[in-house]
Scaffold this motif. Structure first.
Motif, PDB file in Angstrom:
ATOM      1  N   ILE A 162      64.964  48.647  40.533  1.00 50.21           N
ATOM      2  CA  ILE A 162      65.973  48.041  39.931  1.00 50.21           C
ATOM      3  C   ILE A 162      67.188  48.479  39.828  1.00 50.21           C
ATOM      4  CG2 ILE A 162      66.352  47.231  37.480  1.00 50.21           C
ATOM      5  CD1 ILE A 162      63.355  47.377  37.068  1.00 50.21           C
ATOM      6  N   PHE A 163      67.467  49.632  39.709  1.00 51.18           N
ATOM      7  CA  PHE A 163      68.767  50.520  39.792  1.00 51.18           C
ATOM      8  C   PHE A 163      69.441  51.020  40.814  1.00 51.18           C
ATOM      9  CE2 PHE A 163      66.726  50.569  35.247  1.00 51.18           C
ATOM     10  CZ  PHE A 163      67.896  49.926  34.601  1.00 51.18           C
ATOM     11  N   HIS A 164      68.620  50.795  42.112  1.00 52.75           N
ATOM     12  CA  HIS A 164      69.228  51.135  43.313  1.00 52.75           C
ATOM     13  C   HIS A 164      69.753  52.732  43.444  1.00 52.75           C
ATOM     14  CE1 HIS A 164      68.937  46.993  43.353  1.00 52.75           C
ATOM     15  NE2 HIS A 164      69.844  46.418  42.563  1.00 52.75           N
ATOM     16  N   LEU A 165      68.906  53.436  43.224  1.00 57.10           N
ATOM     17  CA  LEU A 165      69.208  54.922  43.283  1.00 57.10           C
ATOM     18  C   LEU A 165      69.886  55.014  44.861  1.00 57.10           C
ATOM     19  CD1 LEU A 165      66.303  56.875  41.697  1.00 57.10           C
ATOM     20  CD2 LEU A 165      68.529  56.018  40.754  1.00 57.10           C
ATOM     21  N   VAL A 283      61.621  48.764  27.393  1.00 54.78           N
ATOM     22  CA  VAL A 283      62.837  48.508  27.992  1.00 54.78           C
ATOM     23  C   VAL A 283      62.933  47.263  28.275  1.00 54.78           C
ATOM     24  CG1 VAL A 283      64.342  49.304  29.865  1.00 54.78           C
ATOM     25  CG2 VAL A 283      62.841  51.027  28.735  1.00 54.78           C
ATOM     26  N   GLN A 284      64.241  46.521  27.941  1.00 49.05           N
ATOM     27  CA  GLN A 284      64.379  45.196  28.786  1.00 49.05           C
ATOM     28  C   GLN A 284      65.758  45.393  29.304  1.00 49.05           C
ATOM     29  OE1 GLN A 284      64.595  42.839  24.709  1.00 49.05           O
ATOM     30  NE2 GLN A 284      62.734  41.917  25.406  1.00 49.05           N
ATOM     31  N   TRP A 285      65.764  44.717  30.445  1.00 48.58           N
ATOM     32  CA  TRP A 285      66.765  44.561  31.260  1.00 48.58           C
ATOM     33  C   TRP A 285      67.140  43.271  31.717  1.00 48.58           C
ATOM     34  CZ3 TRP A 285      67.186  43.740  36.508  1.00 48.58           C
ATOM     35  CH2 TRP A 285      66.125  43.503  37.211  1.00 48.58           C
ATOM     36  N   ASN A 286      68.467  43.216  32.339  1.00 48.80           N
ATOM     37  CA  ASN A 286      68.743  42.078  33.069  1.00 48.80           C
ATOM     38  C   ASN A 286      70.261  42.326  33.942  1.00 48.80           C
ATOM     39  OD1 ASN A 286      69.096  39.327  33.695  1.00 48.80           O
ATOM     40  ND2 ASN A 286      69.818  38.577  31.576  1.00 48.80           N
ATOM     41  N   TYR A 287      70.333  41.211  34.809  1.00 45.68           N
ATOM     42  CA  TYR A 287      71.605  41.524  35.648  1.00 45.68           C
ATOM     43  C   TYR A 287      72.787  41.022  34.848  1.00 45.68           C
ATOM     44  CZ  TYR A 287      68.569  42.196  39.668  1.00 45.68           C
ATOM     45  OH  TYR A 287      67.701  42.717  40.513  1.00 45.68           O
ATOM     46  N   PRO A 305      72.133  45.823  37.571  1.00 46.94           N
ATOM     47  CA  PRO A 305      71.305  45.790  36.428  1.00 46.94           C
ATOM     48  C   PRO A 305      71.646  46.499  35.270  1.00 46.94           C
ATOM     49  CG  PRO A 305      70.845  47.599  37.955  1.00 46.94           C
ATOM     50  CD  PRO A 305      72.116  46.727  38.503  1.00 46.94           C
ATOM     51  N   TYR A 306      71.470  46.177  34.128  1.00 44.32           N
ATOM     52  CA  TYR A 306      71.953  46.611  32.756  1.00 44.32           C
ATOM     53  C   TYR A 306      70.574  46.784  31.881  1.00 44.32           C
ATOM     54  CZ  TYR A 306      74.689  46.802  28.528  1.00 44.32           C
ATOM     55  OH  TYR A 306      75.335  46.696  27.111  1.00 44.32           O
ATOM     56  N   ASN A 328      73.346  56.269  28.874  1.00 40.61           N
ATOM     57  CA  ASN A 328      73.342  55.833  30.164  1.00 40.61           C
ATOM     58  C   ASN A 328      71.710  55.580  30.525  1.00 40.61           C
ATOM     59  OD1 ASN A 328      73.384  55.531  32.932  1.00 40.61           O
ATOM     60  ND2 ASN A 328      74.844  57.137  33.428  1.00 40.61           N
ATOM     61  N   GLY A 329      71.268  54.371  30.927  1.00 41.67           N
ATOM     62  CA  GLY A 329      69.837  53.942  30.864  1.00 41.67           C
ATOM     63  C   GLY A 329      69.229  54.719  32.118  1.00 41.67           C
ATOM     64  N   GLN A 330      69.968  54.534  33.029  1.00 41.45           N
ATOM     65  CA  GLN A 330      69.168  55.008  34.492  1.00 41.45           C
ATOM     66  C   GLN A 330      68.732  56.345  34.314  1.00 41.45           C
ATOM     67  OE1 GLN A 330      71.156  53.947  38.244  1.00 41.45           O
ATOM     68  NE2 GLN A 330      70.551  55.815  39.007  1.00 41.45           N
ATOM     69  N   PRO A 331      69.487  57.245  34.326  1.00 36.88           N
ATOM     70  CA  PRO A 331      69.098  58.678  34.116  1.00 36.88           C
ATOM     71  C   PRO A 331      68.067  59.007  33.211  1.00 36.88           C
ATOM     72  CG  PRO A 331      71.510  58.499  34.266  1.00 36.88           C
ATOM     73  CD  PRO A 331      70.974  57.303  34.058  1.00 36.88           C
ATOM     74  N   LEU A 332      68.135  58.077  31.921  1.00 39.02           N
ATOM     75  CA  LEU A 332      67.221  58.507  30.968  1.00 39.02           C
ATOM     76  C   LEU A 332      65.797  57.919  31.394  1.00 39.02           C
ATOM     77  CD1 LEU A 332      66.270  59.091  28.051  1.00 39.02           C
ATOM     78  CD2 LEU A 332      66.970  56.920  27.365  1.00 39.02           C
ATOM     79  N   LEU A 333      65.715  56.749  31.858  1.00 39.68           N
ATOM     80  CA  LEU A 333      64.434  56.076  32.367  1.00 39.68           C
ATOM     81  C   LEU A 333      64.108  56.984  33.251  1.00 39.68           C
ATOM     82  CD1 LEU A 333      65.280  52.296  32.307  1.00 39.68           C
ATOM     83  CD2 LEU A 333      63.771  53.505  30.927  1.00 39.68           C
ATOM     84  N   LEU A 334      64.832  57.613  34.384  1.00 37.12           N
ATOM     85  CA  LEU A 334      64.226  58.354  35.464  1.00 37.12           C
ATOM     86  C   LEU A 334      63.660  59.620  34.732  1.00 37.12           C
ATOM     87  CD1 LEU A 334      64.070  58.325  38.468  1.00 37.12           C
ATOM     88  CD2 LEU A 334      66.143  59.725  38.353  1.00 37.12           C
TER      89      LEU A 334
END
Length: 379
Positions: A162-165, A283-287, A305-306, A328-334
């Motif tokens: 989703i977040f394109h690492l 978690v809910q996300w959208n572009y 993504p957001y 910062n959602g991406q590092p937290l989710l990771l």
């Protein structure tokens, strides 16, 4: 032993396509175009990005190679085999994705690699390196939330998809994740203060326009009224969510415990939770659409993504919802998925990054104000 990464396949494909420009240049007898296109295609063909097994390490190397000789190495990353803690190889039809988690610098990192039609070669490389890996033949379980509104369990692969690492550099799995107090939801008992400030600014704007017929000053007061909402809101949130008895504002994610700050709970008490006490992290996300300036000075619409909503459901209460502005959602989710916390994720229809709408409105107001001011001067 080495395997081509996806980026090399892409550049080779582009080089094959642009080779046609050389033929067209020859037919048109344009010497300058022939030289320029030949150099450009040669650079594309010379690009290499490989995953290499070398002694006791996995090495990723990006370089330019011409006639078998290395011209320039511009990116090199080494992963010690003994530091690898987990490897997951996922097949998506002809595409293979490899996620490697390893220890480095006292913390954990994750690197993502993509390959094209080289599954057996990648398996052979991993077998020769004696790295224990998990092979998954379908990515449906990991990526079902990318284009659907179904809620599913999130994994590191889901977050990566989703977040394109960025595969060119490792992504740290952080322990501490800071929360911005001014980006948290505005308490109901503070809304009157915000609207009162906005009302005063609007009153001055209307008074200036009606009494002095000064449209320019009126537009200035209108802009101030608009900005006052956000500035007052940010100030009140920053003051309200600062708790002197518990000033800690970081979410701390460890392998067996989770620390949530007091500002996330209505009773304003911090929580120290075991993994078993975390029932769900929804978690809910959208572009959202972001503009990017291309080489030909045109704007392309890019989807990014957001995290729209992130809420912790625990045995000791439910937290306030967070979004990417608050944390910062991406590092937290990771970090949460790496430590195997129960995370459920879904794509929502809710607007992502709503402040962009207000920024666009402010730009429109500014343009309209400039136009009106120019017309008044002209008339």
């Amino acid at each position: 032993m080495q395997v081509k990464l996806m980026s090399e396949w892409v550049t080779n494909f582009l080089a094959a396509i642009f080779s046609m420009t050389i033929i067209l240049s020859v037919l048109s007898e344009d010497i300058q175009s022939i030289v320029t296109n030949t150099i450009f295609v040669a650079v594309l063909f010379a690009f290499q990005r490989r995953l290499i097994l070398n002694n006791n390490a996995l090495i990723t190397k990006s370089q330019f190679v011409l006639l078998g000789k290395t011209i320039h190495v511009f990116n090199r990353q080494s992963i010690d085999l003994s530091a690898i803690t987990e490897a997951v190889l996922t097949q998506r039809r002809y595409k293979y994705d490899l996620n490697i988690t390893y220890e480095q610098g006292g913390g954990h990192k994750i690197s993502h690699f993509s390959f094209w039609r080289q599954g057996e070669l990648v398996k052979k490389l991993l077998a020769m390196s004696s790295v224990n890996y998990v092979f998954k033949t379908s990515a449906k379980q990991h990526t079902q939330s990318i284009n659907k509104s179904e809620r599913g369990n999130a994994t590191k692969e889901t977050v990566s998809d989703i977040f394109h690492l960025n595969s060119f550099r490792p992504t740290d799995i952080k322990t501490h994740h800071s929360i911005l107090r001014f980006a948290l939801p505005l308490p109901d008992n503070k809304k009157k203060v915000v609207f009162s400030v906005v009302g005063v600014c609007l009153f001055f704007a209307i008074t200036v326009v009606v009494s002095a017929q000064n449209w320019m000053a009126g537009c200035v007061f209108l802009s101030v009224a608009y900005l006052s909402y956000w500035l007052t809101r940010a100030y009140l949130c920053n003051q309200y969510y600062f708790i002197a008895q518990s000033p800690q504002s970081d979410i701390i994610v460890n392998s067996d415990s989770l620390s949530l700050p007091a500002l996330l709970f209505e009773d304003r008490q911090a929580r120290e939770l075991n993994k078993e006490q975390v029932r769900d992290i929804r978690v809910q996300w959208n572009y959202y659409i972001a503009g990017s300036l291309t080489d030909n000075w045109t704007h392309d619409k890019v989807k990014r993504p957001y995290v729209v909503n992130l809420t912790f459901f625990t045995d000791k209460g439910v937290t306030l919802p967070l979004n990417d502005m608050g944390v910062n959602g991406q590092p937290l989710l990771l970090a949460l998925t790496h430590n195997q916390y129960p995370v459920s994720i879904e794509k929502t229809d809710k607007q992502a990054l709503p402040i962009l709408t207000h920024v666009r409105i402010a730009v429109i107001f500014a343009i309209v104000g400039i136009v009106i001011s120019s017309l008044i001067r002209f008339i």
